[in-house]
Design an enzyme around this catalytic site. Structure first.
Site, PDB file in Angstrom:
ATOM      1  N   LYS A 186      29.130   9.910  25.301  1.00  0.00           N
ATOM      2  CA  LYS A 186      29.178   8.686  24.502  1.00  0.00           C
ATOM      3  C   LYS A 186      27.858   8.451  23.774  1.00  0.00           C
ATOM      4  O   LYS A 186      27.836   8.151  22.567  1.00  0.00           O
ATOM      5  CB  LYS A 186      29.508   7.490  25.399  1.00  0.00           C
ATOM      6  N   ARG A 188      27.362   0.321  29.134  1.00  0.00           N
ATOM      7  CA  ARG A 188      28.532   1.193  29.346  1.00  0.00           C
ATOM      8  C   ARG A 188      28.087   2.551  29.884  1.00  0.00           C
ATOM      9  O   ARG A 188      27.041   3.066  29.500  1.00  0.00           O
ATOM     10  CB  ARG A 188      29.287   1.419  28.031  1.00  0.00           C
ATOM     11  N   GLY A 215      37.694   5.138  32.039  1.00  0.00           N
ATOM     12  CA  GLY A 215      37.960   4.087  33.005  1.00  0.00           C
ATOM     13  C   GLY A 215      37.462   4.349  34.405  1.00  0.00           C
ATOM     14  O   GLY A 215      37.652   3.514  35.289  1.00  0.00           O
ATOM     15  N   MET A 254      34.263   4.843  35.453  1.00  0.00           N
ATOM     16  CA  MET A 254      32.986   4.220  35.797  1.00  0.00           C
ATOM     17  C   MET A 254      32.916   2.845  35.138  1.00  0.00           C
ATOM     18  O   MET A 254      33.908   2.354  34.612  1.00  0.00           O
ATOM     19  CB  MET A 254      31.833   5.141  35.413  1.00  0.00           C
ATOM     20  N   ARG A 314      34.759  10.247  20.146  1.00  0.00           N
ATOM     21  CA  ARG A 314      34.712  11.442  20.978  1.00  0.00           C
ATOM     22  C   ARG A 314      35.867  12.335  20.563  1.00  0.00           C
ATOM     23  O   ARG A 314      36.829  11.876  19.944  1.00  0.00           O
ATOM     24  CB  ARG A 314      34.831  11.089  22.466  1.00  0.00           C
ATOM     25  N   HIS A 355      44.693   2.359  29.698  1.00  0.00           N
ATOM     26  CA  HIS A 355      44.179   3.203  30.771  1.00  0.00           C
ATOM     27  C   HIS A 355      45.239   4.189  31.250  1.00  0.00           C
ATOM     28  O   HIS A 355      44.988   5.381  31.405  1.00  0.00           O
ATOM     29  CB  HIS A 355      43.708   2.322  31.936  1.00  0.00           C
ATOM     30  N   ARG A 371      57.712  44.654  45.234  1.00  0.00           N
ATOM     31  CA  ARG A 371      57.660  44.590  46.696  1.00  0.00           C
ATOM     32  C   ARG A 371      58.935  45.174  47.293  1.00  0.00           C
ATOM     33  O   ARG A 371      60.018  44.601  47.129  1.00  0.00           O
ATOM     34  CB  ARG A 371      57.477  43.137  47.138  1.00  0.00           C
ATOM     35  N   ARG A 381      54.873  48.825  45.643  1.00  0.00           N
ATOM     36  CA  ARG A 381      54.123  48.742  46.900  1.00  0.00           C
ATOM     37  C   ARG A 381      55.029  49.167  48.052  1.00  0.00           C
ATOM     38  O   ARG A 381      56.135  48.632  48.211  1.00  0.00           O
ATOM     39  CB  ARG A 381      53.621  47.312  47.128  1.00  0.00           C
ATOM     40  N   GLU A 417      42.807  44.516  49.823  1.00  0.00           N
ATOM     41  CA  GLU A 417      43.142  43.172  50.293  1.00  0.00           C
ATOM     42  C   GLU A 417      42.457  42.820  51.605  1.00  0.00           C
ATOM     43  O   GLU A 417      42.745  41.782  52.208  1.00  0.00           O
ATOM     44  CB  GLU A 417      44.656  43.023  50.440  1.00  0.00           C
ATOM     45  N   SER A 430      44.533  47.873  43.139  1.00  0.00           N
ATOM     46  CA  SER A 430      45.072  46.561  42.775  1.00  0.00           C
ATOM     47  C   SER A 430      44.651  45.578  43.852  1.00  0.00           C
ATOM     48  O   SER A 430      44.907  45.822  45.041  1.00  0.00           O
ATOM     49  CB  SER A 430      46.597  46.599  42.662  1.00  0.00           C
ATOM     50  N   GLY A 439      44.890  42.589  46.153  1.00  0.00           N
ATOM     51  CA  GLY A 439      45.843  41.624  46.713  1.00  0.00           C
ATOM     52  C   GLY A 439      45.054  40.401  47.147  1.00  0.00           C
ATOM     53  O   GLY A 439      44.627  40.294  48.298  1.00  0.00           O
ATOM     54  N   THR A 440      44.828  39.496  46.210  1.00  0.00           N
ATOM     55  CA  THR A 440      43.885  38.400  46.478  1.00  0.00           C
ATOM     56  C   THR A 440      44.436  37.356  47.436  1.00  0.00           C
ATOM     57  O   THR A 440      43.668  36.550  47.969  1.00  0.00           O
ATOM     58  CB  THR A 440      43.460  37.716  45.167  1.00  0.00           C
ATOM     59  N   ASN A 441      45.747  37.345  47.688  1.00  0.00           N
ATOM     60  CA  ASN A 441      46.260  36.407  48.694  1.00  0.00           C
ATOM     61  C   ASN A 441      45.700  36.773  50.069  1.00  0.00           C
ATOM     62  O   ASN A 441      45.105  35.940  50.764  1.00  0.00           O
ATOM     63  CB  ASN A 441      47.793  36.438  48.741  1.00  0.00           C
ATOM     64  N   ASP A 442      45.905  38.049  50.479  1.00  0.00           N
ATOM     65  CA  ASP A 442      45.382  38.480  51.778  1.00  0.00           C
ATOM     66  C   ASP A 442      43.868  38.573  51.771  1.00  0.00           C
ATOM     67  O   ASP A 442      43.223  38.290  52.786  1.00  0.00           O
ATOM     68  CB  ASP A 442      45.983  39.832  52.168  1.00  0.00           C
ATOM     69  N   CYS A 450      47.153  41.721  41.739  1.00  0.00           N
ATOM     70  CA  CYS A 450      48.562  41.339  41.827  1.00  0.00           C
ATOM     71  C   CYS A 450      48.786  40.141  42.734  1.00  0.00           C
ATOM     72  O   CYS A 450      49.923  39.781  43.007  1.00  0.00           O
ATOM     73  CB  CYS A 450      49.420  42.516  42.280  1.00  0.00           C
ATOM     74  N   TYR A 466      43.900  44.824  34.182  1.00  0.00           N
ATOM     75  CA  TYR A 466      45.079  43.984  33.990  1.00  0.00           C
ATOM     76  C   TYR A 466      45.188  42.967  35.122  1.00  0.00           C
ATOM     77  O   TYR A 466      44.577  43.119  36.187  1.00  0.00           O
ATOM     78  CB  TYR A 466      46.361  44.826  33.918  1.00  0.00           C
TER      79      TYR A 466
END
Length: 894
Positions: free
Chosen positions: A22, A91, A100, A102, A335, A451, A570, A625, A758, A777, A779-782, A845, A865
């Protein structure tokens, strides 16, 4: 001495980190020569110092006093002088817009003496007392901690006694009486009197704005919008101009384009005889901005000129606050405006066509989260009756939920999985938790700049405001519309695109954007804008996008959505349904011959599955897999089997031999923590024939497709590798099967063999594993579970909400990649894997592959990828393009 205060004439919009958004924009408008009331900004650095030490920074009071003296000299009036006093507003103004969240205090400088002088100098006694009661109400709640609802109750009682529909129905005497009542309330609640020293008012107001940075609603909003907690807020002190001086005065909010649709034109709200807070608070219904052209043509024309100037200067949709004081226009704020997803794509395309921005800049201004919202369905209005009510379509979309009438109830119901619609007369910043929890927000008051509207648009929530036909009764927890009463818990449907509210759950139909991705249909301007953004993203992105798909139908859909292959197929999903009996037979086999018969029966079924998927993805890679979960997951529940056998025994029936064998197998295979047990590569190494059957099914499917003239590109991925020795043993078995099928068929089958990374050990020894792997590849979950020591199925419900509340997480590590921990392991594995095998192909993946912020990380980490669910493929394509333009940044347009 550190400099903490800058006049508006000393800054520009490039100083937003120091002056806040602001303050930087007020300085920019001043530089452009627009009519901005003079003022100064207290920096974010002063706020951070205050929050760190708990006390006012050394020298700040003197710097504020010096700047105030400059304002007083220029105005020819002093703060708090008995006759014709100078008044100022205080302000907040953080680096990123937090509408809204603050505090704001108007009319600072009034006291029991100067209110009389203001009445005399303005010639408007009512205006003076109205300004004083506003100061007392804002200062009392914000600075002195008196509940805002207590002030509202006093005001409501007085309006009731005077039979006044709103505050305009109160005269000067009424407002003077209200001031005295407010004084008594403040003293009663705090034990101190309202300060009569304007200097004290200013000093305490500035510190209160600093403190509001850590208010619960502000913290919640920052978590929601991923705004860092350590930025602090600037404070803007500005000479007051008054929209509440009579019918020739007023306040409003204007947008240079429609923030809901992106269409060009004049959009906004105006409220005569009102200060700016009245407009955004929604306490009185506004009139459309066009109406200002009739009320004050000269001011309206000047405003439109300034709007053109600002949009051309900022090269974007601008959100503008203004006040007209006795016919004179003043610009109070601008803004880059918050907008819906529909508006973001439309505006980006139009500004590109107008030559104001480049195609790259247009792509940077849209995002994957917004695209996902545009793919949501909408209501089929031809299948529903008349709406209960109409209001202002403030934030588009279609939402269904149970009506609730306060924030706490919305949160309570949402916590147990119920979908809700928050219904209020108007929302306040304290309603933010309920707005986050709700599917939609419905108010009976307010406009597109209230708001509720501004916050809902920023969060992508459906919102209808100003539905005047609705009479909200929060005490009885219901609303009425015409002759219909809707009790709390009753399901309603809210159409934020049309501004309509329907009883019950209205049926949904697919969005036009979804039809574009499904069938390439170009039906309207929005679809064209989305198509252009996608085409440009595909031109500039480096990162490939594949899909996680287990059936030919999913594969075909993913291809229509632009997937460039399958990154995760899978095989375990192919073992379900009517094939479960064959899997049971394999598990229960007592001899090699029995096991071989079961595997032989499964082989043609798996081959058929792979053939269909390879056909759907002809010419594109399909990464299969091998079986990952523990075998006991394919058996009936242990307790269910035990109960079934016990029930048979209780009834004197002979126990089922099959059930007894199954229970014996379940007990034999039972593990306390199966996700860290016999699964993945471990299962393949100890269950004879399982890997060979799956690989043969893949290889024979490749042969079948080639004989049919296809171009199958199967890849074989081994899950849950810990050591290179595991991969070496499995790779030898895989290569033998591929060689056997090649010999038998006379068709060479050469499938790349890779692995999932993984487990932390695999990431840390990626250089060794790459000696045997042709691709990685993640396996970001595990990998997230094993790095954090979390069991996702348990911990999200158990304590994640507490961790988010306490700021331990900014976002769940299962939603967005943890860059410092899991991300570091990814970076190590990429670097060491490619050092050992230059050109190693690497993808991801896990579910992070479709998360916008995570896609930017994977681009920066050098992956080839990402792979995600078919419906997230367009999101990943768009974000991959944005990542190519912005490096590791997300191009945040907050």
């Amino acid at each position: 001495m550190i400099r903490y205060v800058y006049a508006f004439t000393e800054g520009d919009r490039g100083m937003a980190d120091l002056l806040g958004g602001k303050g930087a924009n007020l300085a920019e408008m001043t530089r452009l020569g627009l009519p901005v009331p003079p003022g100064f900004t207290v920096t974010t650095e002063a706020c951070r110092t205050f929050l760190a030490t708990g006390s006012e920074p050394a020298g700040l009071a003197r710097q504020i006093s010096d700047r105030l003296a400059g304002l007083e000299e220029a105005a020819g009036r002093c703060l708090g002088q008995p006759d014709d006093p100078l008044l100022v507003s205080v302000r907040s103004g953080a680096r990123f817009s937090m509408p809204g969240m603050m505090e704001t205090i108007l009319d600072i400088g009034l006291d029991d003496d100067s209110v009389q002088g203001l009445a005399k100098s303005s010639g408007n006694e009512r205006f003076a007392w109205d300004s004083y009661r506003r100061l007392m109400q804002m200062f009392g709640s914000t600075v002195m901690g008196v509940g805002s609802d207590l002030f509202e109750e006093v005001m409501a009682d007085l309006k009731h006694d005077r039979s006044a529909a709103n505050d305009l129905g109160l005269d000067a005497a009424d407002l003077a009486e209200l001031v005295e009542t407010y004084k008594e309330l403040i003293h009663q609640e705090t034990g101190e009197s309202f300060p009569q020293s304007p200097a004290e008012q200013l000093q305490r107001a500035v510190l209160a704005v600093f403190q509001s940075w850590n208010a619960e609603r502000a913290r919640l909003y920052r978590r929601r919008e991923h705004i860092p907690d350590d930025l602090g807020t600037a404070v803007n002190v500005q000479t007051m101009v008054f929209g509440n001086l009579g019918p020739d005065s007023g306040s409003g909010v204007a947008f240079t384009r429609d923030p809901a649709t992106g269409r060009t034109g004049v959009y906004g709200d105006y409220l005569a005889n009102a200060q700016g807070e009245d407009v955004v608070a929604g306490i009185r219904n506004t009139v459309p901005l066009d109406e200002l052209g009739r009320l004050n043509p000269e001011a309206f024309d000047r405003l439109r000129d300034h709007m053109v100037t600002l949009e051309a200067h900022y090269r974007d949709l601008c959100d503008i606050e203004f006040t007209i004081e006795r016919g004179r226009l003043w610009m109070l704020q601008t803004r880059v405006g918050k907008r819906t997803a529909e508006a973001a794509f439309t505006i980006a395309a139009e500004l590109t066509d107008e030559g104001l921005i480049t195609a790259d800049e247009g792509l940077a201004r849209v995002g994957g989260d917004g695209l996902a919202r545009l793919m949501f369905p909408r209501f089929d209005t031809s299948a529903v009756g008349d709406p209960l009510a109409h209001g202002i379509p403030a934030s588009p979309g279609a939402a269904v939920g149970a009506a609730v009438f306060d924030s706490a109830e919305a949160v309570r119901r949402a916590t147990v999985g119920e979908k809700v619609v928050l219904v209020r007369e108007e929302t306040t910043p304290d309603d933010l938790p309920g707005m986050v929890a709700a599917q939609a927000v419905l108010t009976s008051r307010g406009g597109k700049t209230s708001h509720a509207a501004v916050v809902a648009r920023g969060m992508g929530k459906v919102c209808v405001c100003g539905a005047e036909e609705i009479m909200v009764d929060p005490q009885r927890r219901r609303f009425t519309a015409g002759g219909t009463t809707v009790e709390e818990g009753t399901v309603i449907s809210v159409d934020g695109s049309e501004g309509a509210v329907y009883p019950g759950a209205a049926p949904l139909i697919d969005s036009a954007v979804m039809k574009y991705f499904e069938a390439g249909e170009h039906t309207d301007g929005l679809v064209d804008a989305v198509a252009r953004a996608m085409e440009h993203a595909d031109r500039v992105r480096r990162l490939g996008v594949r899909a996680n798909a287990d059936t030919p139908e999913d594969a075909a859909r993913a291809r229509r959505f632009g997937a460039e292959g399958i990154g995760l197929c899978r095989t375990e999903h192919m073992f379900l349904g009517d094939r479960r009996q064959l899997v049971e037979a394999m598990i229960l086999a007592r001899t090699d011959a029995e096991r071989e018969r079961a595997l032989t029966a499964l082989l043609p079924l798996q081959r058929q599955d792979f053939t269909g998927i390879l056909e759907a993805m002809d010419g594109l890679p399909v990464t299969v897999r091998l079986l990952d979960p523990p075998l006991h997951e394919f058996l009936p529940d242990r307790t269910e089997l035990a109960v079934r056998l016990a029930a048979a025994e209780a009834h004197g029936s002979p126990p089922s031999e099959h059930d007894a064998d199954l229970l014996d197998a379940v007990n034999r295979m039972h593990e306390e923590n199966p996700m860290l047990g016999l699964r993945g590569v471990r299962l393949g190494l100890v269950a004879p024939g399982l890997v060979a059957m799956q690989v043969r099914a893949i290889a024979e499917a490749v042969v079948e497709r080639r004989r049919a003239g296809g171009d199958p590109r199967a890849e074989i991925m081994v899950p849950l590798i810990d050591t290179v020795e595991e991969l070496r043993l499995v790779r030898q078995e895989v290569e033998q099967v591929l060689a056997d099928v090649s010999t038998e068929s006379g068709v060479t089958v050469d499938c790349p063999i890779g692995t999932m990374i993984e487990l932390p050990r695999a990431a840390l020894t990626a250089g060794r594993i790459a000696e045997e792997a042709q691709f990685f590849s993640f396996g970001t979950n595990d990998l997230t579970q094993t790095t954090w020591g979390f069991s996702r199925d348990d911990v999200e419900a158990a304590f994640f909400s507490a961790y988010l509340d306490k700021g331990i997480f900014k976002v769940s590590p299962f939603e967005t990649i943890d860059r410092e921990g899991v991300g570091r392991l990814v970076e190590i594995a990429v670097a060491e894997g490619r050092a050992a095998r230059p050109g190693l192909k690497i993808g991801v993946c896990g579910e992070h592959g479709g998360d916008p912020e995570s896609v930017h990380f994977f681009h920066a980490a050098g992956l080839d990828y990402v792979s995600c669910s078919p419906f997230r493929v367009p999101v990943a394509r768009l974000e991959a393009g944005r990542a190519a333009l912005s490096g590791t940044e997300t191009g945040d347009s907050r």
